[in-house]
Design an enzyme around this catalytic site. Structure first.
Site, mmCIF file in Angstrom:
data_model
loop_
_atom_site.group_PDB
_atom_site.id
_atom_site.type_symbol
_atom_site.label_atom_id
_atom_site.label_comp_id
_atom_site.label_asym_id
_atom_site.label_seq_id
_atom_site.Cartn_x
_atom_site.Cartn_y
_atom_site.Cartn_z
ATOM 1 N N SER A 183 -57.635 -38.363 2.085
ATOM 2 C CA SER A 183 -56.557 -38.584 3.045
ATOM 3 C C SER A 183 -56.990 -38.479 4.496
ATOM 4 C CB SER A 183 -55.436 -37.583 2.790
ATOM 5 O OG SER A 183 -55.934 -36.266 2.812
ATOM 6 N N HIS A 211 -53.348 -41.899 -1.791
ATOM 7 C CA HIS A 211 -53.661 -42.842 -0.702
ATOM 8 C C HIS A 211 -54.314 -44.123 -1.207
ATOM 9 C CE1 HIS A 211 -52.658 -39.795 2.340
ATOM 10 N NE2 HIS A 211 -53.073 -38.959 1.402
ATOM 11 N N LYS A 242 -46.065 -42.108 0.330
ATOM 12 C CA LYS A 242 -46.999 -42.900 1.157
ATOM 13 C C LYS A 242 -46.592 -44.377 1.051
ATOM 14 C CE LYS A 242 -49.332 -38.929 0.865
ATOM 15 N NZ LYS A 242 -48.924 -37.813 1.686
HETATM 16 C C1 LIG Z 1 -54.056 -36.561 -1.480
HETATM 17 C C2 LIG Z 1 -52.657 -36.025 -1.539
HETATM 18 N N1 LIG Z 1 -52.191 -35.530 -2.695
HETATM 19 C C3 LIG Z 1 -50.950 -35.025 -2.789
HETATM 20 C C4 LIG Z 1 -50.100 -34.993 -1.704
HETATM 21 C C5 LIG Z 1 -48.736 -34.394 -1.852
HETATM 22 O O1 LIG Z 1 -47.798 -35.406 -1.929
HETATM 23 P P1 LIG Z 1 -46.248 -35.194 -1.552
HETATM 24 O O2 LIG Z 1 -46.124 -35.467 -0.103
HETATM 25 O O3 LIG Z 1 -45.561 -36.196 -2.392
HETATM 26 O O4 LIG Z 1 -45.900 -33.804 -1.913
HETATM 27 C C6 LIG Z 1 -50.533 -35.516 -0.494
HETATM 28 C C7 LIG Z 1 -49.630 -35.496 0.678
HETATM 29 O O5 LIG Z 1 -49.937 -35.045 1.736
HETATM 30 C C8 LIG Z 1 -51.846 -36.048 -0.394
HETATM 31 O O6 LIG Z 1 -52.301 -36.521 0.757
#
Ligand SMILES: Cc1ncc(COP(=O)(O)O)c(C=O)c1O
Length: 395
Positions: A183, A211, A242
């Site tokens: 990310s 992502h 996202k």
């Molecule tokens: C790589 C990754 N996994 C999981 C999440 C968590 O997702 P959510 O925003 O749906 O809780 C994020 C969000 O920031 C993320 O970037």
């Protein structure tokens, strides 16, 4: 109340100090939808700090679908999927998601964070979990809740991963968890090679494709599809916050794995299910993604354009392979100053500073949306170039 608990909180004054310097970058209120241009403090600002890669979170068709779902089902499911909170549209969405990522079954959670928390924590007492050092916080937290031994390897370093795999007994349960697309750094996990190692050392593999979905793979099916390794990956998780313009998350895999997860994952069973509006919005977002391939094509055209612009102007953006550009600053005060000056100049970008990363990896994250225009990208990069030169981040 025990004072020592609250004293530690009272002594934490870093945010106030940063505010006093006029460079506090968090909780900045936006007065509009997450579009390429947002309203902030009554004026228009170019948004380059969003995760809405397909630009769908303010799409009229998603809003309409969400409103319709509220009309039919109300605003809440008032309970967990496990007991009273399963709707027919949850089941339909799960079938759609399983087909999308090429797995037998899928189950939705209320957030992506809860997916990783609830799935990675299922590691057993005699098992091992292997984590890339850039893995998302919720993967780390999930591993902490498991009873497994957690071994971290340096980012995308296959030799380091192999050395860790060698530590574990060959028949011990093992899970490797990596992000498909990282990310902050924007680079991809070398999935084919990770899977080779997993097969050699008898480990299962889970990918966090938060992502990657909507960006990589045929029609946006994600990183495993991009590498052609979907069948070799055990679990694929994704979030709806996202590319899919909503909130929630899912994990997909074969029926045996999903059966266990659905009856043992605590953040699924003991938390209320995704509200109807969110479910309907995701479902519509997937339909739009599949029927409008030009969105993803435009996102990639913009990505190539931004890359050329950043190279030409001397920015250091690491090893990104995606629409996420980590602009290296390597100095916390300069980073926060640049973020403030960019907002003053009408560009929203986000800082990534310690403790999230070490000081020498301080970056500004610049992310594209399929709804940006080339002109908007060029205007933002022009403005950032002036700021970066003035602060001597680039010369
Ligand atoms: C790589 C990754 N996994 C999981 C999440 C968590 O997702 P959510 O925003 O749906 O809780 C994020 C969000 O920031 C993320 O970037």
């Amino acid at each position: 109340m025990n004072k020592s608990f609250t004293e530690r909180f009272a002594q934490y004054t870093l945010p106030q100090e940063v505010k006093a310097m006029g460079i506090y970058p968090y909780y900045r209120p936006i007065e509009s939808g997450q579009d390429p241009v947002v309203r902030m403090n009554g004026r228009d600002v170019l948004m380059f700090g969003s995760n809405s890669y397909l630009g769908l979170s303010d799409d009229p068709r998603l809003k309409e679908a969400a409103i319709e779902a509220i009309r039919k089902y109300g605003t809440s499911c008032s309970g967990s999927r496990f007991l009273n909170g399963t709707l027919d549209i949850h089941l339909a969405l799960e079938e759609k998601l399983a087909r999308l990522v090429g797995k037998e079954e899928a189950v939705t959670f209320s957030t992506g964070f809860q997916v990783n928390l609830g799935v990675v924590s299922l590691g057993s007492r005699d098992g091992y979990i292997f984590l890339d050092s850039y893995d998302h916080a919720c993967i780390i937290d999930g591993s902490r809740l498991s009873h497994s031994r957690v071994l971290k390897f340096s980012h995308n370093d296959l030799r380091a991963l192999e050395n860790k795999l060698k530590i574990a007994e060959i028949d011990a349960p093992k899970l490797i968890v990596v992000d498909g697309v990282y990310s902050m750094s924007g680079d991809l996990a070398p999935l084919p090679q990770i899977l080779d190692l997993a097969e050699e050392y008898n480990a299962a593999v889970m990918i966090d494709d938060a992502h990657g979905l909507g960006v990589f793979g045929h029609q946006g099916r994600g990183t495993a599809d991009h590498f052609g390794v979907t069948d070799r990956v055990d679990l694929i998780m994704g979030t709806f916050s996202k590319s899919f313009g909503s909130l929630g998350g899912f994990v997909a895999g074969d029926a045996t794995l999903l059966n266990y997860i659905k009856h043992n994952s605590r953040s699924l069973i003991f938390s209320a299910s995704m509200p109807p509006a969110n479910v309907a919005a995701v479902s519509k977002a997937i339909d739009i993604m599949l029927s409008e391939p030009e969105r993803i094509e435009h996102l990639w055209d913009l990505t190539r354009f931004a890359r050329e612009q950043f190279v030409r102007r001397g920015f250091d953006f690491g090893t990104t392979q995606s629409p996420i550009f980590p602009l290296y600053v390597r100095d916390m005060v300069k980073c926060l100053t640049a973020v403030r000056d960019a907002l003053d100049a009408g560009v929203f970008i986000t800082p990534v500073i310690p403790p999230a990363v070490p000081e020498d990896s301080v970056i500004i994250r610049f992310a594209l949306m399929a709804t940006h225009t080339f002109e908007q990208v060029e205007e933002a990069i022009d403005k950032l170039e002036k700021i970066f030169r003035r602060l001597e981040i680039i010369c």
